[in-house]
Motif scaffolding. Structure first.
Motif, mmCIF file in Angstrom:
data_model
loop_
_atom_site.group_PDB
_atom_site.id
_atom_site.type_symbol
_atom_site.label_atom_id
_atom_site.label_comp_id
_atom_site.label_asym_id
_atom_site.label_seq_id
_atom_site.Cartn_x
_atom_site.Cartn_y
_atom_site.Cartn_z
ATOM 1 N N ARG A 35 0.831 -1.207 0.000
ATOM 2 C CA ARG A 35 0.000 0.000 0.000
ATOM 3 C C ARG A 35 0.865 1.258 0.000
ATOM 4 N NH1 ARG A 35 -2.905 -3.030 3.857
ATOM 5 N NH2 ARG A 35 -2.040 -1.762 5.545
ATOM 6 N N GLN A 36 1.950 1.223 0.761
ATOM 7 C CA GLN A 36 2.858 2.371 0.803
ATOM 8 C C GLN A 36 3.454 2.640 -0.575
ATOM 9 O OE1 GLN A 36 6.582 1.793 2.886
ATOM 10 N NE2 GLN A 36 6.577 3.890 3.645
ATOM 11 N N HIS A 39 0.852 4.215 -2.872
ATOM 12 C CA HIS A 39 0.625 5.640 -2.598
ATOM 13 C C HIS A 39 1.807 6.484 -3.087
ATOM 14 C CE1 HIS A 39 -3.088 4.977 -0.596
ATOM 15 N NE2 HIS A 39 -2.576 4.342 0.442
ATOM 16 N N GLN A 40 3.020 5.951 -2.963
ATOM 17 C CA GLN A 40 4.187 6.675 -3.461
ATOM 18 C C GLN A 40 4.135 6.798 -4.980
ATOM 19 O OE1 GLN A 40 7.280 4.282 -1.707
ATOM 20 N NE2 GLN A 40 7.454 5.587 0.107
ATOM 21 N N GLU A 42 1.339 7.095 -6.673
ATOM 22 C CA GLU A 42 0.390 8.187 -6.898
ATOM 23 C C GLU A 42 1.078 9.547 -6.748
ATOM 24 O OE1 GLU A 42 -2.774 7.632 -4.176
ATOM 25 O OE2 GLU A 42 -3.553 5.827 -5.128
ATOM 26 N N ALA A 43 1.938 9.648 -5.733
ATOM 27 C CA ALA A 43 2.638 10.915 -5.502
ATOM 28 C C ALA A 43 3.589 11.235 -6.649
ATOM 29 C CB ALA A 43 3.403 10.855 -4.178
#
Length: 313
Positions: A35-36, A39-40, A42-43
């Protein structure tokens, strides 16, 4: 297949694996890492788009003419300054640095995904192997206890026959020795059974002191008529550790592209639109409007070899 253990057709084994999946800290850590990484990604992907920022503020200040070389009391003034501004910035990414960074992060996501798959397979493997060992030990213990009962009956029967004079006392001693030898194996089997049950409790995330393993025997596990066999080349494409290493190589390759792009010029476009006034009620009047357009070109000339060293690294 991830649910290969269903080939045993054992509801008890399926329940143990579900419990292990729900309670495993290592599996939870792998899921959080995936998940981390997502999200990274996405960033990082957001850096391909323009940045739009809204700012505003109010200040009260005193100024004089010293900053522009005028030592004149008329320049002394106290005033309010109100400002509202919308700023747009866009990095053209002429040499694909942003694309390479996104590519590297995509590979890191897939790396984390394969680590998760590897954790799941390892956990399932451990639970299955421990459960099969537990069932085998339980069967061995039950068989040994049955043999002890039969040998005890045989020794008692021979003892009665010896008293009647139909057999020699040596036969009685031989039967008793065999009974003692079989009995001596029982504590070791019980110890191995308890140790294996303790290990299974840890694997499924249960308290070993209160865990009760299902009363499985090897007869409860049905082996498939045909074993699922993969060709070596297909097996390589299934193994999460090999796929994870491949994604690490992919990410490293993208990092080379990113380091290479930083050797070349970077062009950034900026624009802003806003209002500046000395009174709040005049902030949005036409006369208060201000705007800027700009382009910044940055070309590395000398960085002490750092950029090329980073590319080589």
């Amino acid at each position: 297949a991830a649910d290969w253990y269903r080939l045993f057709e054992s509801p008890a084994l399926d329940a143990l694996i579900r419990q292990a999946m729900d309670n495993s800290p290592s599996l939870g850590a792998s899921q959080a890492s995936l998940r981390q990484a997502a999200h990274q990604l996405e960033a990082v992907s957001g850096s391909d788009l323009p940045d739009l920022d809204l700012s505003g503020g109010a200040t009260r200040q005193r100024s004089n003419g010293a900053q522009i070389g005028q030592d004149n009391p008329m320049f002394n003034n106290v005033f309010n300054l109100y400002e509202a501004r919308l700023a747009l910035s866009y990095d053209l990414d002429l040499f694909g640095a942003s694309d390479r960074e996104t590519e590297a992060q995509v590979a890191r996501v897939e790396y984390a995904r394969n680590l998760l798959r590897g954790s799941m397979l390892t956990l399932v493997d451990n639970v299955v192997v421990t459960t099969v060992r537990l069932a085998a030990l339980r069967d061995r213990l039950a068989a040994s206890e049955a043999i002890v009962r039969l040998q005890r009956d045989q020794a008692e029967l021979l003892s009665e026959q010896e008293q009647a004079g139909s057999v020699a006392f040596a036969d009685v001693l031989r039967a008793r020795a065999q009974l003692a030898d079989t009995r001596a194996q029982l504590p070791s089997l019980r110890h191995d059974l308890a140790t294996t049950e303790h290990a299974l409790a840890r694997q499924v995330g249960a308290d070993p002191a209160t865990f009760q393993a299902p009363p499985l025997s090897l007869a409860d596990l049905n082996l498939p008529a045909e074993l699922p066999v993969s060709l070596p080349s297909e097996l390589v494409r299934q193994r999460p550790d090999i796929l994870a290493a491949e994604e690490q190589l992919h990410a490293a390759n993208a990092q080379v592209g990113l380091a290479t792009a930083r050797l070349y010029p970077n062009l950034n476009l900026t624009a802003s639109l806003g209002s500046v006034a000395n009174h709040g009620d005049a902030l949005f009047e036409p006369a208060a409007k201000v705007w800027t357009l700009g382009a910044d070109l940055t070309a590395p000339l000398f960085h002490g070899g750092t950029l090329r060293a980073n590319k080589k690294a």
